[in-house]
Design an enzyme around this catalytic site. Structure first.
Site, PDB file in Angstrom:
ATOM      1  N   GLU A 154       0.823  -1.215   0.000  1.00  0.00           N
ATOM      2  CA  GLU A 154       0.000   0.000   0.000  1.00  0.00           C
ATOM      3  C   GLU A 154       0.856   1.263   0.000  1.00  0.00           C
ATOM      4  OE1 GLU A 154      -2.977   0.172  -0.656  1.00  0.00           O
ATOM      5  OE2 GLU A 154      -3.686  -1.868  -0.357  1.00  0.00           O
ATOM      6  N   TYR A 191      -6.280   6.503   4.305  1.00  0.00           N
ATOM      7  CA  TYR A 191      -6.424   5.484   3.271  1.00  0.00           C
ATOM      8  C   TYR A 191      -5.712   4.188   3.658  1.00  0.00           C
ATOM      9  CZ  TYR A 191      -5.338   2.458  -0.476  1.00  0.00           C
ATOM     10  OH  TYR A 191      -5.171   1.315  -1.185  1.00  0.00           O
ATOM     11  N   ASP A 195      -9.236   5.938  -1.789  1.00  0.00           N
ATOM     12  CA  ASP A 195      -8.106   6.411  -2.584  1.00  0.00           C
ATOM     13  C   ASP A 195      -8.641   7.065  -3.851  1.00  0.00           C
ATOM     14  OD1 ASP A 195      -9.101   4.269  -3.957  1.00  0.00           O
ATOM     15  OD2 ASP A 195      -7.130   3.601  -4.641  1.00  0.00           O
TER      16      ASP A 195
END
Length: 366
Positions: free
Chosen positions: A44, A127, A145
């Site tokens: 991520e 996020y 996102d």
DNA sequence: AATACGTGGCG
DNA sequence: TCGCCAAGTAT
């Protein structure tokens, strides 16, 4: 808006989306082999503002070099930066090591499992916290996102400006209503897969999207109006001189400050024109600017050199907010005692983390 | 809230 | 060449 969707429609949407994801989702991605929070987290962070195709080889190499969060916490920073070299936004990896140390030291190496606690770790924002919490720990929180912004904006014709910080709340609440409580991680990843394929920013193909009948903007032909996003300012032009000084023991070489642009990366000495040109000097000729740079080199580094401009166009590089135009000045000198920086052998330089602009400078010199 | 922070791909 | 986009966060 979301208020128009009844519970049955929400349920049908989840079903349709997840059926598609199970059939056509990107199960092949290396960070989807398991739900280990360390793997999810690293992927991520790498994927922030970076495309999947770019990330794949970096992820594989990173896991080879730092297989566990303890390896990351203990890694020498130079090795870490070298592994990240070329991915950009380098504060991501510096922050990652801080967070790894936090998990190892404050949590005894066991990840906190809720979004709120995850978001306290350095470099983990709303996020990423939601992504890890939902994928690794099945917490039903939406990961908002750029894909989620775009998909939700089109589905519900939301015209709030997604460039504005306060808009996040609107989309988070929409996501909270929609997310499948049984499969929150898959739901979030399905939205992202959708947002990077049928519902991408450009060249989208809503006609063949699995959720086209849920897409209000597609149904009334207003897709191209969403999402609403104010455009960023143009990169600001900045003029630099790069100083390529070579001696029998290598090049003059220097590590940048830890904070700010390209923090802790290595380059030749770089002078921004604005570092030493005041308004009253605005009319300097190029010869005068070279002479001024040469004088500063002697003062700052203790290197006396007769600098010559390298032939050809200056090297340019565009960052998100800056456009650098770099003129290269070069000289060969006998090794001199340095006030600042170091002499670095050419064979050793390649093991130092370097930014793209430095690579462009090397190319021009060869 | 606005700005800083990298790089690569694509039309 | 240029503008815009790509799984954001920190300050």
């Amino acid at each position: 808006m979301i208020e128009m969707w009844h519970e049955e429609k929400i349920e049908a949407f989840r079903q349709t989306l997840l059926d598609w994801y199970d059939r056509e989702g990107r199960a092949d991605l290396p960070w989807r082999r398991d739900k280990e929070p360390y793997h999810v987290w690293v992927s991520e962070i790498m994927l922030q503002q970076t495309q999947v195709q770019t990330v794949i080889p970096y992820f594989e190499r990173f896991m080879k070099n730092f297989p566990t969060i303890t390896d990351l916490a203990m890694a020498p920073e130079q090795r870490l930066l070298k592994t990240w070299e070329g991915l950009g936004y380098y504060s991501r990896v510096r922050n990652m090591q801080k967070a790894a140390q936090q998990v190892v030291n404050d949590y005894d190496g066991v990840w906190p499992s809720d979004m709120q606690a995850l978001q306290q770790l350095t470099g983990i924002g709303p996020y990423t916290a939601a992504a890890i919490a939902s994928i690794s720990f099945d917490e039903p929180v939406p990961a908002i996102d750029g894909n989620a912004f775009r998909v939700f904006a089109r589905l519900f014709k939301i015209d709030a400006d997604i460039a504005q910080a306060k808009t996040r709340k609107i989309f988070f609440e929409v996501g909270q209503r929609l997310i499948d409580p049984e499969r929150p991680g898959d739901f979030n990843q399905a939205i992202m897969d959708l947002g990077s394929s049928y519902m991408s920013a450009k060249n989208y193909d809503s006609e063949h999207s699995p959720v086209k009948k849920f897409n209000a903007s597609y149904l009334d032909g207003t897709e191209d109006l969403y999402p609403v996003k104010t455009k960023a300012p143009k990169p600001k032009p900045v003029t630099y001189f790069a100083i390529a000084v070579k001696s029998s023991v290598g090049y003059l070489w220097e590590q940048r400050p830890a904070d700010g642009l390209l923090g802790n990366f290595w380059t030749m000495p770089l002078y921004a024109l604005t570092d030493f040109i005041t308004d009253s000097d605005a009319n300097w000729t190029e010869e005068e600017m070279v002479a001024a740079t040469q004088k500063r080199l002697a003062t700052d580094y203790g290197v006396v050199a007769d600098l010559k401009k390298v032939a050809g166009r200056p090297v340019t590089h565009v960052y998100t907010h800056l456009k650098w135009t770099v003129t290269i000045l070069t000289a060969e000198v006998a090794p001199q005692r340095l006030v600042r920086g170091q002499w670095r052998a050419i064979e050793d330089i390649q093991s130092d983390p370097q930014p793209k602009i430095q690579e462009k400078i090397w190319q021009r010199l060869s």
